[in-house]
Scaffold this motif. Structure first.
Motif, PDB file in Angstrom:
ATOM      1  N   ASP A  73      -1.062  -4.853  -5.145  1.00 10.05           N
ATOM      2  CA  ASP A  73      -0.883  -6.153  -4.476  1.00 10.05           C
ATOM      3  C   ASP A  73       0.392  -6.864  -4.896  1.00 10.05           C
ATOM      4  O   ASP A  73       0.816  -7.810  -4.230  1.00 10.05           O
ATOM      5  CB  ASP A  73      -2.095  -7.058  -4.714  1.00 10.05           C
ATOM      6  N   THR A  74       1.034  -6.432  -5.986  1.00 12.63           N
ATOM      7  CA  THR A  74       2.255  -7.107  -6.437  1.00 12.63           C
ATOM      8  C   THR A  74       3.306  -6.092  -6.886  1.00 12.63           C
ATOM      9  O   THR A  74       2.987  -4.975  -7.289  1.00 12.63           O
ATOM     10  CB  THR A  74       1.984  -8.039  -7.640  1.00 12.63           C
ATOM     11  N   CYS A  95       3.632  -0.938  -2.170  1.00  6.62           N
ATOM     12  CA  CYS A  95       3.296  -2.352  -2.224  1.00  6.62           C
ATOM     13  C   CYS A  95       3.934  -2.981  -1.000  1.00  6.62           C
ATOM     14  O   CYS A  95       5.155  -3.074  -0.929  1.00  6.62           O
ATOM     15  CB  CYS A  95       3.824  -2.983  -3.509  1.00  6.62           C
ATOM     16  N   VAL A  97       3.827  -6.003   0.162  1.00  6.30           N
ATOM     17  CA  VAL A  97       3.856  -7.466   0.186  1.00  6.30           C
ATOM     18  C   VAL A  97       5.201  -8.016   0.684  1.00  6.30           C
ATOM     19  O   VAL A  97       5.261  -9.131   1.225  1.00  6.30           O
ATOM     20  CB  VAL A  97       3.509  -8.035  -1.212  1.00  6.30           C
ATOM     21  N   THR A 112      -2.699 -15.174   3.856  1.00  4.43           N
ATOM     22  CA  THR A 112      -1.747 -14.890   2.780  1.00  4.43           C
ATOM     23  C   THR A 112      -1.062 -13.549   3.029  1.00  4.43           C
ATOM     24  O   THR A 112      -1.588 -12.677   3.723  1.00  4.43           O
ATOM     25  CB  THR A 112      -2.450 -14.832   1.411  1.00  4.43           C
ATOM     26  N   SER A 114      -0.732 -11.323   0.862  1.00  7.30           N
ATOM     27  CA  SER A 114      -1.566 -10.321   0.199  1.00  7.30           C
ATOM     28  C   SER A 114      -2.628  -9.782   1.148  1.00  7.30           C
ATOM     29  O   SER A 114      -2.914  -8.581   1.161  1.00  7.30           O
ATOM     30  CB  SER A 114      -2.235 -10.927  -1.041  1.00  7.30           C
ATOM     31  N   ILE A 131      -5.493  -4.111  -7.641  1.00  9.82           N
ATOM     32  CA  ILE A 131      -5.321  -5.551  -7.412  1.00  9.82           C
ATOM     33  C   ILE A 131      -5.353  -6.287  -8.752  1.00  9.82           C
ATOM     34  O   ILE A 131      -6.358  -6.273  -9.457  1.00  9.82           O
ATOM     35  CB  ILE A 131      -6.434  -6.103  -6.492  1.00  9.82           C
ATOM     36  N   ALA A 134      -3.984 -11.172  -6.705  1.00  9.74           N
ATOM     37  CA  ALA A 134      -4.406 -11.955  -5.542  1.00  9.74           C
ATOM     38  C   ALA A 134      -5.898 -11.783  -5.208  1.00  9.74           C
ATOM     39  O   ALA A 134      -6.293 -10.747  -4.678  1.00  9.74           O
ATOM     40  CB  ALA A 134      -3.577 -11.560  -4.321  1.00  9.74           C
ATOM     41  N   ALA A 137      -6.496 -10.774  -1.642  1.00  5.83           N
ATOM     42  CA  ALA A 137      -6.355  -9.349  -1.343  1.00  5.83           C
ATOM     43  C   ALA A 137      -7.677  -8.623  -1.587  1.00  5.83           C
ATOM     44  O   ALA A 137      -8.106  -7.792  -0.776  1.00  5.83           O
ATOM     45  CB  ALA A 137      -5.250  -8.726  -2.196  1.00  5.83           C
ATOM     46  N   SER A 189      -1.648  -8.453 -13.192  1.00  2.17           N
ATOM     47  CA  SER A 189      -0.942  -7.265 -12.728  1.00  2.17           C
ATOM     48  C   SER A 189      -0.707  -6.272 -13.858  1.00  2.17           C
ATOM     49  O   SER A 189      -0.747  -5.059 -13.660  1.00  2.17           O
ATOM     50  CB  SER A 189       0.396  -7.670 -12.105  1.00  2.17           C
TER      51      SER A 189
END
Length: 208
Positions: A73-74, A95, A97, A112, A114, A131, A134, A137, A189
């Protein structure tokens, strides 16, 4: 001034310090995950708050050995994951995003980024979701599973924070999917990356 400079020796010494302080409440395959979470955060509480569902580590090892698609997610989680090892076992990681389609979808639907990234991941046949940041997410993944539009092999769900983080992980533990999560507000993360790294090192039979 004398101090350890070799990164492998630093890691080895870290585990030597951590091990005597553990209660050993988890199984043999789960222990490396616990160790790496503690090593990453400096927080022994992870032994108490990590939750493993449906043989999650064993399932993760099998999925990685067979070659699979992974989503984070990041970019922070993405950066912390050992991609060289993943490549050696024919696994890919993405990813979305910062994908232009994610920006467009999030703006059009009022969600969002995410959540929009998860939607794209669901369309791309992702097997393992990682994850760490978020909650939205994680909630979105759960929605897809309930709607039958997603059937992941493993979810690592450890979003951190005070708005929706604990609740999203509680919902994750209710669904019938192999998962690794934390109880409460802790996670992040870095923790998500550490968990996946622990599993992939088990998959390639790397020592701690």
């Amino acid at each position: 001034m004398m101090y350890i400079k070799n990164p492998n020796e630093i890691e080895k010494r870290s585990f030597e310090i951590i091990m005597p302080n553990l209660k050993f409440t988890h199984g043999e395959l789960e222990l490396p995950v616990v160790l790496r979470a503690i090593h990453t955060t400096g927080d022994y509480e992870y032994e108490n708050i990590l939750r493993f569902k449906k043989d999650a580590v064993e399932v993760g090892i099998k999925a990685l050995k067979e070659g699979c698609k992974i989503f984070t997610d990041t970019r922070m989680a993405y950066s912390g994951i050992n991609k060289r090892t993943l490549e050696s076992i024919n696994c890919s990681i993405d990813c979305f995003v910062d994908n232009p389609l994610v920006f467009q979808r999030s703006k059009e639907e009022g969600i969002t980024r995410s959540m929009a990234a998860v939607d794209i991941a669901a369309q791309n046949g992702v097997d393992i979701f990682v994850i760490g940041n978020a909650p939205t997410a994680l909630f979105r993944i759960i929605e897809h599973i309930k709607n039958g539009t997603l059937n992941p092999k493993l979810i690592i769900g450890v979003p951190v924070g005070f708005v929706g983080a604990a609740e999203s992980k509680e919902e994750l533990r209710k669904i019938d999917v192999p998962s690794i999560s934390t109880v409460g507000t802790k996670g992040g993360s870095n923790v998500a990356a550490a968990i996946l790294n622990a599993i992939q090192y088990l998959a390639v039979e790397r020592c701690l």
